[in-house]
Enzyme design. Structure first.
Site, PDB file in Angstrom:
ATOM      1  N   LEU A  10       0.748  -1.238  -0.020  1.00 26.71           N
ATOM      2  CA  LEU A  10       0.042  -0.022   0.158  1.00 26.71           C
ATOM      3  C   LEU A  10       0.823   1.237   0.003  1.00 26.71           C
ATOM      4  O   LEU A  10       0.506   2.224   0.538  1.00 26.71           O
ATOM      5  CB  LEU A  10      -0.807   0.125   1.181  1.00 26.71           C
ATOM      6  N   GLY A  14      -0.075   1.420  -4.764  1.00 19.83           N
ATOM      7  CA  GLY A  14      -1.184   0.361  -4.467  1.00 19.83           C
ATOM      8  C   GLY A  14      -2.363   1.025  -3.799  1.00 19.83           C
ATOM      9  O   GLY A  14      -3.494   0.603  -3.721  1.00 19.83           O
ATOM     10  N   ASN A  32      -0.801  -4.814   3.925  1.00 15.96           N
ATOM     11  CA  ASN A  32       0.559  -4.244   3.770  1.00 15.96           C
ATOM     12  C   ASN A  32       1.209  -5.085   5.031  1.00 15.96           C
ATOM     13  O   ASN A  32       0.575  -5.292   6.031  1.00 15.96           O
ATOM     14  CB  ASN A  32       0.272  -2.693   3.958  1.00 15.96           C
ATOM     15  N   ARG A  33       2.606  -5.059   4.638  1.00 18.11           N
ATOM     16  CA  ARG A  33       3.557  -5.789   5.870  1.00 18.11           C
ATOM     17  C   ARG A  33       3.344  -4.969   6.674  1.00 18.11           C
ATOM     18  O   ARG A  33       3.140  -5.658   8.018  1.00 18.11           O
ATOM     19  CB  ARG A  33       4.726  -5.792   5.140  1.00 18.11           C
ATOM     20  N   SER A 128       0.557   2.276 -16.181  1.00 18.30           N
ATOM     21  CA  SER A 128       1.053   3.422 -16.224  1.00 18.30           C
ATOM     22  C   SER A 128       0.339   4.751 -16.097  1.00 18.30           C
ATOM     23  O   SER A 128      -1.344   4.621 -15.895  1.00 18.30           O
ATOM     24  CB  SER A 128       1.557   3.821 -17.602  1.00 18.30           C
ATOM     25  N   GLY A 130       1.589   6.990 -13.261  1.00 25.38           N
ATOM     26  CA  GLY A 130       1.748   7.567 -11.713  1.00 25.38           C
ATOM     27  C   GLY A 130       0.682   7.522 -10.855  1.00 25.38           C
ATOM     28  O   GLY A 130      -0.143   6.823 -11.008  1.00 25.38           O
ATOM     29  N   LYS A 182       4.696  -2.489 -21.379  1.00 23.67           N
ATOM     30  CA  LYS A 182       4.952  -1.493 -20.340  1.00 23.67           C
ATOM     31  C   LYS A 182       6.609  -0.972 -20.544  1.00 23.67           C
ATOM     32  O   LYS A 182       6.719   0.170 -20.427  1.00 23.67           O
ATOM     33  CB  LYS A 182       4.570  -1.979 -18.913  1.00 23.67           C
ATOM     34  N   HIS A 185       6.777   1.157 -23.570  1.00 20.18           N
ATOM     35  CA  HIS A 185       6.126   2.215 -23.306  1.00 20.18           C
ATOM     36  C   HIS A 185       7.068   3.238 -22.524  1.00 20.18           C
ATOM     37  O   HIS A 185       7.145   4.368 -22.776  1.00 20.18           O
ATOM     38  CB  HIS A 185       4.983   1.903 -22.279  1.00 20.18           C
ATOM     39  N   ASN A 186       7.806   2.635 -21.586  1.00 21.44           N
ATOM     40  CA  ASN A 186       8.863   3.532 -20.855  1.00 21.44           C
ATOM     41  C   ASN A 186       9.931   3.782 -21.559  1.00 21.44           C
ATOM     42  O   ASN A 186      10.315   5.009 -21.499  1.00 21.44           O
ATOM     43  CB  ASN A 186       9.260   2.867 -19.554  1.00 21.44           C
ATOM     44  N   GLU A 189       8.723   6.736 -23.538  1.00 17.03           N
ATOM     45  CA  GLU A 189       8.735   7.948 -22.596  1.00 17.03           C
ATOM     46  C   GLU A 189       9.952   8.553 -22.414  1.00 17.03           C
ATOM     47  O   GLU A 189      10.017   9.765 -22.293  1.00 17.03           O
ATOM     48  CB  GLU A 189       8.143   7.571 -21.305  1.00 17.03           C
ATOM     49  N   TYR A 190      11.158   7.740 -22.408  1.00 13.95           N
ATOM     50  CA  TYR A 190      12.402   8.358 -22.159  1.00 13.95           C
ATOM     51  C   TYR A 190      12.545   9.267 -23.327  1.00 13.95           C
ATOM     52  O   TYR A 190      13.115  10.274 -23.417  1.00 13.95           O
ATOM     53  CB  TYR A 190      13.412   7.207 -22.042  1.00 13.95           C
TER      54      TYR A 190
HETATM   55  C1  6PG Z   1       4.497   5.481 -15.649  1.00 13.76           C
HETATM   56  C2  6PG Z   1       6.039   5.704 -15.389  1.00 13.76           C
HETATM   57  C3  6PG Z   1       6.472   4.866 -14.340  1.00 13.76           C
HETATM   58  C4  6PG Z   1       7.885   5.183 -13.908  1.00 13.76           C
HETATM   59  C5  6PG Z   1       8.278   6.332 -14.010  1.00 13.76           C
HETATM   60  C6  6PG Z   1       9.991   6.504 -13.528  1.00 13.76           C
HETATM   61  O1  6PG Z   1       4.271   4.822 -16.907  1.00 13.76           O
HETATM   62  O2  6PG Z   1       3.728   5.775 -14.787  1.00 13.76           O
HETATM   63  O3  6PG Z   1       6.484   5.079 -16.500  1.00 13.76           O
HETATM   64  O4  6PG Z   1       6.149   3.337 -14.505  1.00 13.76           O
HETATM   65  O5  6PG Z   1       8.100   4.633 -12.789  1.00 13.76           O
HETATM   66  O6  6PG Z   1       8.163   7.015 -15.282  1.00 13.76           O
HETATM   67  O7  6PG Z   1      10.766   6.047 -14.564  1.00 13.76           O
HETATM   68  P1  6PG Z   1      12.377   6.557 -14.309  1.00 13.76           P
HETATM   69  O8  6PG Z   1      12.708   6.690 -12.913  1.00 13.76           O
HETATM   70  O9  6PG Z   1      13.185   5.517 -14.826  1.00 13.76           O
HETATM   71  O10 6PG Z   1      12.606   7.809 -15.076  1.00 13.76           O
END
Ligand code: 6PG
Length: 476
Positions: A10, A14, A32-33, A128, A130, A182, A185-186, A189-190
């Site tokens: 959590l 979570g 949660n633990r 994804s 956040g 995913k 996707h990241n 994102e980068y």
């Molecule tokens: C998402 C993001 C997430 C990731 C951050 C951090 O899709 O919600 O991708 O999963 O934790 O973007 O990524 P970095 O710390 O590697 O920049």
């Protein structure tokens, strides 16, 4: 009363996911633990829906209706294995463990296979968006068996973001497919973040604009074809002033980008699959370069170009040029990411539909953008599209952008502003569209020093030239 689904772990993701289930009318077991976290959640948000707090793993499992759906939201790696080992012995055949963390897809494949032997479905799921996404509607990328998706999909689709009434969640494919998607996707994102960063850097150091002015430029762009979450938040960050110093926020932040690893994995796996994700790779390397403070200190002050400003005619059209370069480079980054998804899908037999991935990325996730609807449409009109660059819309956009794109990259080189993302994307475009590549020469060199052989344009077969002797060509 029993819970329809349970969340263990959590921390903020979570917790927000659990609240999202509860807010949608699904009784949710929470565990949660550290028990105080569970209590805090119920004390603070208990009125949002039905929460069934559990203090022990046994209680947690007992509170779930069958087949049990158990979502694990802990750190990727060892902690995930530990939680699985804690819960699996308490589960029955047909129950489901959902891993919603950023796991490496190879770990997901391993876990899925071992739990399948015990009759338990393991659903590696990319999530994804956040913290806000988790609460208000993330983009959800579940892998695993079709059977588990039948039992789980409706719940996940219910809490996912919606675009035009379509949930940003679909069954991606078996075992590691969800976490693979995913991961890519990241990677995208980068790349997206790096390209936006380069656009900012150019507007600032070539265009001579202040962060607040550049925020306005991004706001304007966000009203057009670049409309996206990342462009929107870029304007917010650039417009922000540091309270302590009164300086632009972006000037008081250390310029060393960190990473947790998913972008790096994307590139590592792309190398294994033989997929040229050069834009994504440059984005990962640019973060890594920024972090090498020692190297940077050693080289800072080395000679750069004499001039650092544009003349006024070039200056006037510069922001438009940068917009074009950004859009074109973005198309390339997505084309590379989708290529990787298709290559991974073929390698692992996942049958991932690329258009469906574009569809579930339209909302909820970090790379959500107007643009993704174009990608969806591209694959809809041609499911076997070899690359996004070949789609009519994207081909036209690239053709229309190329003059500006070239001006931006050459100006950046002339004025000494690093644009690894823009230039890698342009080189990818030019590389793919070239009639002939110097790869032919490389084949010649390989054959010269190592008798590695080559193929000819005019005949089948492999050949070798006797370089050290009479330069006769022999069939290999
Ligand atoms: C998402 C993001 C997430 C990731 C951050 C951090 O899709 O919600 O991708 O999963 O934790 O973007 O990524 P970095 O710390 O590697 O920049």
């Amino acid at each position: 009363q029993q819970a329809r689904i349970g969340v263990t772990g959590l921390a903020v993701m979570g917790r927000n996911l659990a609240r999202n289930f509860a807010r949608h009318g699904h009784p949710v077991a929470v565990h949660n633990r550290t028990v105080s976290r569970t209590r805090d959640l119920v004390a603070q948000y208990g009125d949002e829906g039905v929460f069934l707090p559990a203090e022990t793993a046994e209680q947690f499992v007992a509170s779930l209706e069958r087949p049990r759906r158990l979502v694990v939201m802990v750190k990727a790696g060892q902690p995930t294995d530990e939680v699985i080992e804690e819960f699996a012995p308490l589960l029955d055949r047909g129950d489901m463990i959902v891993d919603g963390g950023n796991a490496h897809f190879a770990d997901t494949r391993r876990r899925e296979a071992s739990l399948r032997e015990r009759g338990i479905h393991f659903v590696g799921t990319g999530i994804s968006g956040g913290e806000e996404g988790a609460l208000h509607g993330p983009s959800i990328m579940p892998g695993g068996s079709a059977e588990s998706y039948a039992a789980l999909g409706p719940l996940l689709e219910d809490i996912a973001a919606k675009v035009d009434g379509v949930p940003c969640c679909t069954h991606v494919g078996p075992d590691g497919a969800g976490h693979f998607v995913k991961m890519v996707h990241n990677g995208i994102e980068y790349a997206d973040m790096q390209l936006i960063g380069e656009a900012y850097d150019l507007l600032r150091h070539v265009g001579g604009q202040k962060p607040g002015e550049i925020a306005e430029v991004f706001r304007t762009w966000n009203g057009g074809r670049l409309e996206s979450y990342l462009v929107e938040i870029t304007a917010e960050v650039l417009a922000h002033t540091d309270a302590a110093t009164g300086r632009p926020f972006v000037d008081v932040v250390q310029d060393q980008a960190e990473q947790k690893g998913t972008g790096r994995w994307t590139v590592q796996i792309a190398l294994d699959l033989g997929v040229p994700v050069s834009g994504i790779a440059e984005a990962v390397f640019a973060r890594s370069l920024s972090g090498h403070a020692d190297l940077r200190a050693a080289v800072r002050g080395m000679p750069g170009p004499g001039e650092t400003w544009l003349d006024s005619a070039a200056h006037d059209r510069f922001a438009d040029d940068v917009e074009q370069a950004l859009y074109a480079s973005k198309i390339v980054a997505y084309a590379q990411g989708f290529h990787q998804i298709q290559a991974g899908s073929a390698e692992y037999g996942w049958s991932i539909e690329p258009g469906a991935m574009a569809t579930i990325w339209r909302g909820g996730c970090i790379i959500r953008a107007r643009f993704l609807d174009r990608i969806r449409a591209a694959y809809e009109s041609r499911p076997d599209l070899p690359t996004l660059l070949a789609d009519d819309y994207f081909a036209e956009a690239l053709g229309g952008a190329q003059d500006s794109w070239r001006r931006v990259v050459s100006t950046a080189a002339q004025l000494g502003v690093p644009v690894p993302g823009f230039s890698a994307a342009l080189a990818y475009y030019d590389g793919l569209r070239a009639e002939r590549l110097p790869a032919a020469l490389i084949q010649g060199q390989r054959d010269f020093f190592g008798a590695h052989t080559y193929r000819r344009v005019d005949r089948e077969g492999s050949f070798h030239t006797m370089w050290g002797e009479d330069r006769r060509e022999v069939e290999a």
